[in-house]
Design an enzyme around this catalytic site. Structure first.
Site, short mmCIF file in Angstrom:
data_model
loop_
_atom_site.label_atom_id
_atom_site.label_comp_id
_atom_site.label_asym_id
_atom_site.label_seq_id
_atom_site.Cartn_x
_atom_site.Cartn_y
_atom_site.Cartn_z
N SER A 76 0.81 -1.21 0.00
CA SER A 76 0.00 0.00 0.00
C SER A 76 0.85 1.26 0.00
O SER A 76 0.31 2.37 -0.09
CB SER A 76 -0.92 0.00 1.23
OG SER A 76 -0.16 -0.07 2.41
N HIS B 118 -2.58 -3.10 -5.82
CA HIS B 118 -3.03 -2.72 -4.49
C HIS B 118 -4.54 -2.91 -4.40
O HIS B 118 -5.33 -2.07 -4.85
CB HIS B 118 -2.65 -1.27 -4.20
CG HIS B 118 -3.06 -0.78 -2.85
ND1 HIS B 118 -3.27 0.55 -2.57
CD2 HIS B 118 -3.31 -1.46 -1.69
CE1 HIS B 118 -3.63 0.67 -1.31
NE2 HIS B 118 -3.66 -0.53 -0.75
N GLU C 25 -5.66 -0.57 -7.41
CA GLU C 25 -4.69 0.47 -7.77
C GLU C 25 -3.51 -0.24 -8.42
O GLU C 25 -2.79 -1.00 -7.77
CB GLU C 25 -4.27 1.22 -6.50
CG GLU C 25 -3.75 2.61 -6.74
CD GLU C 25 -3.48 3.35 -5.44
OE1 GLU C 25 -3.44 4.58 -5.49
OE2 GLU C 25 -3.29 2.71 -4.38
N ASN D 196 -3.39 6.12 -0.62
CA ASN D 196 -2.87 6.42 0.71
C ASN D 196 -2.25 7.82 0.81
O ASN D 196 -2.17 8.37 1.90
CB ASN D 196 -1.87 5.36 1.14
CG ASN D 196 -2.58 4.12 1.66
OD1 ASN D 196 -3.60 4.22 2.31
ND2 ASN D 196 -2.06 2.95 1.34
#
Length: 297
Positions: free
Chosen positions: A118, A139, A151, A189
């Site tokens: 992540s 991800h 992702e 993130n």
């Protein structure tokens, strides 16, 4: 690319294995811990039961999904026969680099090596392999069987062909893949963690209480879960780790973890997995109860 290897049988690993198997892929789930593998299969079985009760799948699909998943502790045997290997191990850079070094020696030149990281640089992970063009980020979001986003992180050396294959493969899983570049935190993130950190700062500075902060974001911004509850769900140690990656990568003070977060991690209050974070978690209870540490007298 019908044979998939997933490394790591925790929450993300078993969710990834479940999803690939449900969509017709043969999956080998790898973990050095036999008990963890047994727990993973039990979790997948329970999650399939929930899908069946909701009418999302039938009994035949459940049985076929479970039959497509094998478990093993033998990484080399599993990875050397796979077209795609997805690493979903602990979010620790040294562990991941060591795994990818091993995979590079086990796997053929055509095998795609993906990481579910992540936050850790795909370019750095790829740099320890013999074929960095075949390394990419996938991800997935938690819970993997339900969340639509993947992702897809393209490292500096990742080829167009590998990127295209992973985008197409993600779509075959009924996911919505989004291609992003390899910079700290990627997109998800880089945006999410500063929001969570700011929510922790608002608590730390006495702006509002735990429940109040979460209610504002749920009712005011239509978030399904408040940022403090979400931090507990992710794991406060994971949040701190990702923020440290952002802080180190950008050198910007705005990414530095809030001192309250650091103290909570140091004290072992990690959220759901430890039983206590911003909220308290009792086995078998679904009630959302603010941790005693943060309750108003």
């Amino acid at each position: 690319m019908k044979n998939i290897t997933v490394i790591g049988s925790g929450t993300m690993g078993n969710g990834i294995a479940h999803t690939f198997a449900q969509f017709g892929f043969d999956v080998t789930l790898v973990d050095i811990n036999k008990d963890a593998l047994d727990r993973a299969i039990n979790t997948i079985n329970n999650n399939l039961d929930r899908q069946q009760k909701k009418g999302a799948i039938d009994e035949e699909t459940k049985t076929a999904t479970l039959n497509r998943i094998k478990i093993t502790a033998d990484l080399q045997a599993a990875a050397s026969n796979s077209g795609l290997v997805i690493e979903a191990a602990t979010e620790n850079k040294e562990i991941k680099l060591n795994l990818f070094k091993q995979l590079s020696s086990f796997c053929g030149d055509e095998t795609i090596l993906a990481s579910n990281t992540s936050s850790i640089s795909i370019t750095q992970i790829a740099s320890v392999t013999k074929n960095p063009g075949n390394v990419i980020g996938m991800h997935f979001m938690n819970p993997v069987p339900l969340m639509k986003l993947v992702e897809v992180i393209r490292g500096y050396a990742t080829t167009d062909g590998v990127t295209k294959k992973i985008m197409e493969l993600s779509a075959q899983l009924n996911k919505s893949p989004v291609e992003v570049s390899d910079y700290p935190g990627f997109v998800a993130n880089r945006i999410l963690m500063p929001m969570i950190n700011e929510a922790i700062y608002a608590l730390y500075e006495g702006v509002a209480g735990v429940a109040e902060i979460d209610i504002v974001m749920k009712l005011g911004m239509a978030h399904p879960m408040g940022p403090l509850q979400l931090a507990d769900f992710i794991g406060l140690d994971v949040c701190q780790s990702i923020l440290n990656v952002l802080y180190s990568g950008f050198g910007n003070q705005k990414y530095a973890p809030c001192p309250l977060l650091v103290n909570m991690v140091t004290a072992g209050h990690l959220g759901v997995k430890s039983g206590s974070g911003f909220y308290s978690y009792m086995p078998g209870s679904k009630d959302l109860v603010v941790s005693a540490k943060f309750r108003k007298n």
